[in-house]
Write a protein that holds these residues in place. Structure first.
Motif, mmCIF file in Angstrom:
data_model
loop_
_atom_site.group_PDB
_atom_site.id
_atom_site.type_symbol
_atom_site.label_atom_id
_atom_site.label_comp_id
_atom_site.label_asym_id
_atom_site.label_seq_id
_atom_site.Cartn_x
_atom_site.Cartn_y
_atom_site.Cartn_z
ATOM 1 N N THR C 169 0.806 -1.386 0.031
ATOM 2 C CA THR C 169 -0.090 -0.117 0.061
ATOM 3 C C THR C 169 0.799 1.217 0.033
ATOM 4 O O THR C 169 0.842 2.219 -0.842
ATOM 5 C CB THR C 169 -0.946 -0.070 1.079
ATOM 6 N N ILE C 170 1.959 1.238 0.951
ATOM 7 C CA ILE C 170 2.943 2.316 0.996
ATOM 8 C C ILE C 170 3.475 2.832 -0.464
ATOM 9 O O ILE C 170 3.672 3.728 -0.836
ATOM 10 C CB ILE C 170 3.910 2.246 1.780
ATOM 11 N N ARG C 171 3.818 1.476 -1.094
ATOM 12 C CA ARG C 171 4.498 1.904 -2.325
ATOM 13 C C ARG C 171 3.639 2.440 -3.518
ATOM 14 O O ARG C 171 3.883 3.205 -4.242
ATOM 15 C CB ARG C 171 4.921 0.234 -3.017
ATOM 16 N N GLU C 172 2.286 1.754 -3.451
ATOM 17 C CA GLU C 172 1.413 2.476 -4.616
ATOM 18 C C GLU C 172 0.863 3.683 -4.331
ATOM 19 O O GLU C 172 0.608 4.515 -4.996
ATOM 20 C CB GLU C 172 0.027 1.167 -4.514
ATOM 21 N N ASP C 173 0.450 3.911 -2.793
ATOM 22 C CA ASP C 173 0.196 5.347 -2.530
ATOM 23 C C ASP C 173 0.515 5.731 -1.231
ATOM 24 O O ASP C 173 -0.119 5.261 -0.149
ATOM 25 C CB ASP C 173 -1.313 5.068 -2.577
ATOM 26 N N GLN C 174 1.441 6.577 -0.876
ATOM 27 C CA GLN C 174 1.992 7.078 0.308
ATOM 28 C C GLN C 174 0.993 7.869 1.181
ATOM 29 O O GLN C 174 0.852 7.425 2.273
ATOM 30 C CB GLN C 174 3.378 7.911 0.042
ATOM 31 N N VAL C 175 0.213 8.466 0.330
ATOM 32 C CA VAL C 175 -0.734 9.448 1.102
ATOM 33 C C VAL C 175 -1.599 8.454 1.737
ATOM 34 O O VAL C 175 -2.068 8.768 2.843
ATOM 35 C CB VAL C 175 -1.263 10.478 0.140
ATOM 36 N N ALA C 176 -2.522 7.620 0.983
ATOM 37 C CA ALA C 176 -3.388 6.712 1.571
ATOM 38 C C ALA C 176 -3.001 5.975 2.514
ATOM 39 O O ALA C 176 -3.470 6.004 3.945
ATOM 40 C CB ALA C 176 -3.703 5.742 0.501
ATOM 41 N N ALA C 177 -1.432 5.448 2.513
ATOM 42 C CA ALA C 177 -0.968 4.845 3.841
ATOM 43 C C ALA C 177 -0.920 5.694 5.094
ATOM 44 O O ALA C 177 -1.119 5.200 6.151
ATOM 45 C CB ALA C 177 0.350 4.035 3.332
ATOM 46 N N LYS C 178 -0.808 6.979 4.825
ATOM 47 C CA LYS C 178 -0.452 7.918 5.788
ATOM 48 C C LYS C 178 -1.877 8.170 6.542
ATOM 49 O O LYS C 178 -1.881 8.251 7.627
ATOM 50 C CB LYS C 178 0.175 9.077 5.178
ATOM 51 N N THR C 179 -2.866 8.500 5.684
ATOM 52 C CA THR C 179 -4.108 8.524 6.326
ATOM 53 C C THR C 179 -4.569 7.484 7.171
ATOM 54 O O THR C 179 -5.584 7.744 8.000
ATOM 55 C CB THR C 179 -5.286 8.728 4.937
ATOM 56 N N LEU C 180 -4.266 6.161 6.580
ATOM 57 C CA LEU C 180 -4.611 5.030 7.616
ATOM 58 C C LEU C 180 -3.689 5.067 8.819
ATOM 59 O O LEU C 180 -3.929 4.064 9.420
ATOM 60 C CB LEU C 180 -4.205 3.708 6.738
ATOM 61 N N LYS C 292 4.464 -7.912 -11.589
ATOM 62 C CA LYS C 292 3.219 -7.191 -11.537
ATOM 63 C C LYS C 292 3.687 -5.915 -11.981
ATOM 64 O O LYS C 292 4.842 -5.357 -12.155
ATOM 65 C CB LYS C 292 2.517 -7.058 -10.428
ATOM 66 N N ASN C 293 2.809 -4.975 -12.562
ATOM 67 C CA ASN C 293 3.095 -3.702 -13.004
ATOM 68 C C ASN C 293 2.975 -2.731 -11.808
ATOM 69 O O ASN C 293 2.144 -2.051 -11.425
ATOM 70 C CB ASN C 293 1.825 -3.163 -13.842
ATOM 71 N N VAL C 294 3.907 -2.725 -10.948
ATOM 72 C CA VAL C 294 3.939 -2.052 -9.616
ATOM 73 C C VAL C 294 4.589 -0.550 -10.165
ATOM 74 O O VAL C 294 5.003 -0.265 -11.167
ATOM 75 C CB VAL C 294 4.951 -2.625 -8.594
ATOM 76 N N LYS C 295 4.294 0.165 -9.008
ATOM 77 C CA LYS C 295 4.286 1.436 -9.270
ATOM 78 C C LYS C 295 5.497 2.405 -9.729
ATOM 79 O O LYS C 295 5.901 3.009 -10.526
ATOM 80 C CB LYS C 295 3.805 2.423 -7.871
ATOM 81 N N ILE C 296 6.871 1.508 -9.256
ATOM 82 C CA ILE C 296 7.977 2.035 -9.398
ATOM 83 C C ILE C 296 8.211 1.971 -10.821
ATOM 84 O O ILE C 296 9.068 2.656 -11.352
ATOM 85 C CB ILE C 296 9.253 1.206 -8.701
ATOM 86 N N LEU C 297 7.521 1.218 -11.415
ATOM 87 C CA LEU C 297 7.799 1.088 -12.910
ATOM 88 C C LEU C 297 7.124 1.933 -13.833
ATOM 89 O O LEU C 297 6.960 1.887 -15.092
ATOM 90 C CB LEU C 297 7.681 -0.577 -13.447
ATOM 91 N N GLN C 298 6.207 2.576 -13.257
ATOM 92 C CA GLN C 298 5.279 3.574 -14.058
ATOM 93 C C GLN C 298 5.751 5.106 -13.805
ATOM 94 O O GLN C 298 6.493 5.320 -12.887
ATOM 95 C CB GLN C 298 3.852 3.399 -13.715
#
Lengths: 299, 411, 299
Positions: C169-180, C292-298
């Motif tokens: 979750t952190i990798r894909e969306d740091q903000v979302a992880a923070k709000t959690l 998988k198509n993970v965020k670091i690759l986009q």
């Protein structure tokens, strides 16, 4: 200790000049494509071997040799960019960075196939270095070292004038500032990036020739050169050309002063440079000039 | 559009890589004897005895690894032409030890486990042999090195032999002569390798004055800062102690550029490479070196020099190593005649060698698997290595030693 | 040439290599695939683990003590590298972690009293556990695969636990992880430590398998290239990808041995092979074979 100070300062200047030449190319590429080109040091290595091939093995006069090195290296830079980096231009910096590691390793292997793995030297039998003594014998400098300093200063000045006053230079700065705006204004992005690679690679190749003239050639000579140049770029703040030069001088001077004036043996050079780099990154995550450069970009 | 371009680009990269592979196969830049058989060929022929061989074939160490590989091949061809062993030919499976332990250990593991050899010829650099030794010892494989001189090899194992003398002797004669010359302070620039560190250790045992030491890594190429530091100490002499002639070349160049005029001492890597001593003839004039003494006027040695020259077009470098390498091949032959597989029998044969004549002199193996050869002091005059005329009280002893070793060579 | 495949010793050697490479790939993948940072310092963890394990083992300590100590030493190094660098941007982590590799390499060559420097450490024993000697290749094969499989199961469970999900979750969306309400830095540093820990385990089985460590060519850029290729070829962010990557990379590596080339060219051809594969995979399929198509690759 003091009597060796002039000599240490001279060695520091020599090292700094070489790092600066490689770092400028890196900084140019980073300024526009925002990725770290780990193959930059290997470009220098290739330049050194090309000169060896043209002049020492091929018997061409040195000035034709150096012109050939510049042309071949510039072409190589453009071709490598087109084949490997252009397809991934829209990808995150992670990907071209890993590609550049692969490109560097590939260049090393190719040079081993072509020239063999052993260390080579430009120096032919019977040629003796001209040595000049200065400051009451405390400083000896050689002709090749003086050449190195003048060539470096000339190239850096030339690059500055090129970027500042030529049309292409203006285009490069425009693309570095904002690619989209530059494209709207009719600047060809592809062409500009091609020119940047040509210039960056040719600078590195000339640096390689001068290092080889000063020391010798080896397949792995580019490795630590490229990484130290990158350290210089990061220290100075990425994207800032004066920053890259300042960074190169910080690294050149710190490694030679620490080794020359303390009991630490010279084999610790790499550890010192990279320890310094990590500390600097921790303290100034944007480099010494980086924050300012970013503000300018935003303004 | 982009896809099409990237596909073409990818294919061109692949094509280019393939081309380099092919060109590498067609004409490699490392000119090894073209008749060296590949591993597969060896395996197919059952009428051969496989012997592993580890030399530094690439990198800086190839400066001696390459010519001495050729010497070994010459000796091997002569042995096989004379009937080989029990009607079988001996085949060397060459591996590149790159003058370092990691590559030599890898090569040894491959030779022992995959090719299942019983004898390893080499390593050449001390670091190679010392890394191979524990593996060979565990597998009861014979190691015979014709060039490793580190004192540590004396105790490296029961199956580990060499016919090149230990640097315990080289460091001793140089150290004693340095005392004799009245040096109070010697600066020493040493590469970090088994061979060079061995020399430094023995030299410091025998030299009574002060030693200012600087070391560098095998990959370093910039020695200026280290040399400036040494110069500032104003030593009576400078001891150049590199692993390869390539490094010696760089060091000499940088000393020349500093315009530093100082008495010099060198190890036998410096002394054995004539290209180097002639290139820097002025700088190395009067340099004190020590090589082990053998008879260069031996007709068999001259024949080897001529054969080498006719094959390669260049003069034979490293005569001392060449003589031991040549002899070692014939020792391997006689050893395999005793037994082709029983390494304990081979081991006993090697320990039993006494007064065996060869190019390198009359060889007697001691209980540590070391030869009886002595080092002799030499100096460089006009780019040529010549016997050293010792000063003062050492005169008689030096002469005595010299004539002794000449006798040995003639015996 | 095919008789090689019936040579048990050869096959055992092959799979012994694959075992520690899988574990090194899996551990690097935690950082590259799950945290999404380019870690070029993994070779440094490998080196620290190897030296710790080897030195303790040669003092006669118990195998499991040594293996664990090597892993702990690597984990501490992970903490030391992670603390100052994890807050940097991704490509800065790249250069800082590469600097770490340089520092460890330089120290391993210079601290000769501990590491024997360029001489390396020869004659590393294979362990005896409960009176059973693991010296023969087939016994060591059992031991190294047991260690790899147990470690692999632990890594698998970790990555598929709630902890692993939060990491993704952190990798894909740091903000979302923070709000959690997640402490992002804490999770990242934990991942760094765990990654380094298992690199240390792999280092242990590597050292006793090769029975020699150190020297100028070890724990440096060629090894880094090997590990990067394993992870990127298999696919960043895919557990099984690293396993597949390790097997394929080692087949390529060994395959070169059977080409009709001289002994001296085997190394450069190997380097050229996996450098080309790395470049091609990054251009055509940056997510690798199984990734998988993970965020670091986009972008």
């Amino acid at each position: 200790m003091l009597e060796i100070l002039p000599q240490i300062i001279w060695f520091s200047l020599l090292a700094s000049a070489i790092y600066a030449l490689v770092a400028i190319g890196l900084s140019l590429i980073f300024g526009i494509l925002e990725f770290i080109n780990f193959a930059q040091g290997d470009f220098a290595m290739v330049g050194a071997y090309l000169f060896f091939g043209f002049v020492i093995e091929g018997g061409l006069p040195w000035w034709i040799g150096i012109a050939m090195v510049v042309i071949v290296a510039a072409l190589m830079g453009v071709v490598i960019e087109r084949i490997t980096f252009k397809p991934v231009r829209k990808s995150p910096p992670f990907i071209p960075l890993v590609i550049s590691i692969g490109v560097g390793a590939l260049l090393q292997a190719i040079m081993i196939f072509k020239f063999g793995g052993s260390v080579k030297s430009y120096r032919t039998e019977g040629s003796k270095a001209e040595v000049y003594k200065l400051f009451g014998d405390t400083l000896s400098v050689t002709q090749s070292q003086i050449t190195l300093m003048f060539v470096t200063a000339g190239l850096l000045l030339g690059l500055y004038l090129f970027l500042k006053y030529s049309k292409t230079g203006t285009a490069i700065r425009a693309v570095a500032d904002n690619q989209d705006v530059a494209a709207i204004l009719g600047v060809s992005i592809n062409k500009t990036i091609g020119i940047i690679f040509a210039v960056g690679t040719a600078l590195a190749a000339v640096a390689g020739v001068m290092i080889a003239n000063e020391q010798n050639l080896s397949i792995t000579m580019g490795l630590s050169l490229g990484v130290k140049a990158f350290a210089a770029v990061v220290l100075g703040g990425v994207g800032s050309l004066p920053g890259a030069i300042v960074g190169a001088f910080i690294i050149g001077f710190s490694e030679n002063f620490i080794v020359g004036l303390t009991p630490i043996p010279s084999s610790y050079k790499d550890a010192i440079v990279f320890g310094l780099l990590i500390i600097m990154l921790f303290l100034y995550p944007n480099g010494l000039f980086g924050a300012k450069a970013e503000e300018e970009a935003r303004a | 559009m982009l896809n099409k371009f990237t596909r073409t680009a990818g294919i061109s990269i692949l094509g280019a890589s393939l081309m380099f592979l092919l060109s590498a196969c067609a004409d490699g830049p490392i000119d090894q004897p073209t008749d060296t058989p590949t591993d597969q060929e060896v395996a197919e022929e059952s009428n051969t005895i496989k012997v592993g061989a580890i030399f530094p074939l690439t990198g800086d160490g190839a400066a001696y690894g390459d010519p001495l590989q050729k010497v070994a091949q010459i000796a091997l061809e002569e042995v096989n032409a004379a009937g080989g062993v029990n009607g079988k030919e001996i085949e060397f499976i060459w591996e590149d030890g790159k003058c370092n332990g990691a590559d030599a250990a890898n090569a040894a593991r491959k030779l022992i486990e995959v090719d299942q050899v019983k004898v390893i010829f080499g390593g050449f650099c001390s670091g190679e042999t010392l890394a191979v030794a524990p593996l060979a010892e565990a597998a009861k494989v014979i190691v015979l090195s014709p060039g490793s001189s580190s004192p540590d090899i004396t105790t490296a194992g029961d199956y580990i032999f060499r016919n090149y003398p230990s640097d315990a002797k080289q460091g001793k004669v140089i150290g004693e002569e340095a005392n004799n010359k009245g040096y109070a302070k010697v600066a020493m620039l040493t590469e970090q390798n088994d061979y060079t560190i061995g020399i430094q250790n023995v030299f410091s045992e025998h030299f009574t004055g002060e030693i200012i030491s600087e070391t560098y890594l095998p990959d370093d190429s910039d020695f200026r800062t280290a040399l400036v530091k040494l110069q500032a100490e104003e030593p009576d002499a400078l001891f150049i102690n590199p692993q390869t002639p390539t490094k010696a070349d760089l060091i000499f160049k940088q000393i020349e550029e500093m315009d530093w005029d100082v008495d010099m001492i060198g190890n036998d890597v410096v002394a054995g490479y004539q290209d180097l001593t002639t290139k820097y003839a002025d700088l190395v004039e009067g340099m004190l070196v020590a090589e082990f003494a053998f008879d260069r006027s031996n007709p068999d040695f001259i024949a080897l020099e001529e054969e080498y020259k006719s094959r390669t077009g260049t003069d034979l470098p490293y005569g001392t190593y060449a003589s031991t390498t040549y002899d070692a091949v014939s020792i391997v032959k006689d050893m395999l005649a005793v037994s082709e597989t029983d390494t304990d029998a081979m081991k006993n044969f090697l320990y039993g060698i006494s007064g065996r004549t060869g190019l390198s002199g009359s060889l007697t193996m001691d209980s540590n698997g070391d030869p009886n050869f002595e080092h002799r002091l030499e100096t460089i005059v006009g780019g040529e290595v010549v016997p050293y005329e010792s000063e003062g009280s050492m005169m008689e002893e030096g002469d005595a030693m010299e004539s002794e070793s000449m006798e040995e060579a003639e015996a | 040439m095919f008789e090689i495949f019936t040579n048990t010793n050869y096959l055992l050697g092959f799979f012994n290599n694959v075992a520690f490479l899988i574990l090194l790939g899996l551990s690097l993948n935690i950082i590259m695939g799950y945290v999404g940072y380019l870690n070029l310092g993994h070779v440094g963890f490998w080196a620290i683990g190897s030296y710790t394990y080897t030195i303790l083992l040669m003092q006669g300590h118990d195998f499991f003590v040594c293996l664990f100590a090597g892993a702990i030493a690597a984990a501490i190094a992970g903490l030391i590298l992670g603390l100052p660098t994890l807050k940097l941007r991704s490509h800065y982590i790249g250069i800082a972690s590469l600097g770490f590799t340089y520092i460890v390499h330089s120290l391993s060559l210079n601290l000769t009293d501990i590491t024997r420097g360029p001489l390396g450490i020869p004659g590393i024993p294979r362990p005896t556990i409960f009176g059973i000697s693991f010296q023969p290749n087939h016994m060591y094969f059992l031991l190294s695969w047991a260690v790899t499989i147990v470690s692999g199961i632990i890594i698998y469970r970790l990555l598929h636990s709630p902890w692993g999900k939060i990491l993704e979750t952190i990798r894909e969306d740091q903000v979302a992880a923070k709000t959690l309400g997640k402490n992002i830095f804490l999770y990242k540093i934990q991942a760094f430590i765990i990654s380094a820990f298992f690199a240390g385990i792999a280092a242990g089985i590597y050292s006793s398998f090769y029975q020699y460590i150190g020297g100028t060519n070890s724990f440096f850029i060629p090894q880094l290239l090997l590990l990067l290729t394993i992870v990127m070829l298999g696919g960043a962010g895919s557990f099984w990808g690293s396993v597949v990557g390790a097997v394929i990379v080692w087949i390529m590596y060994e395959g070169v041995r059977f080409l009709p080339i001289e002994a001296g060219l085997v190394g450069p051809v190997q380097q050229a092979t996996y450098a080309s594969v790395l470049v091609l995979i990054m251009i055509f399929r940056p997510r690798g074979i199984m990734g998988k198509n993970v965020k670091i690759l986009q972008k």
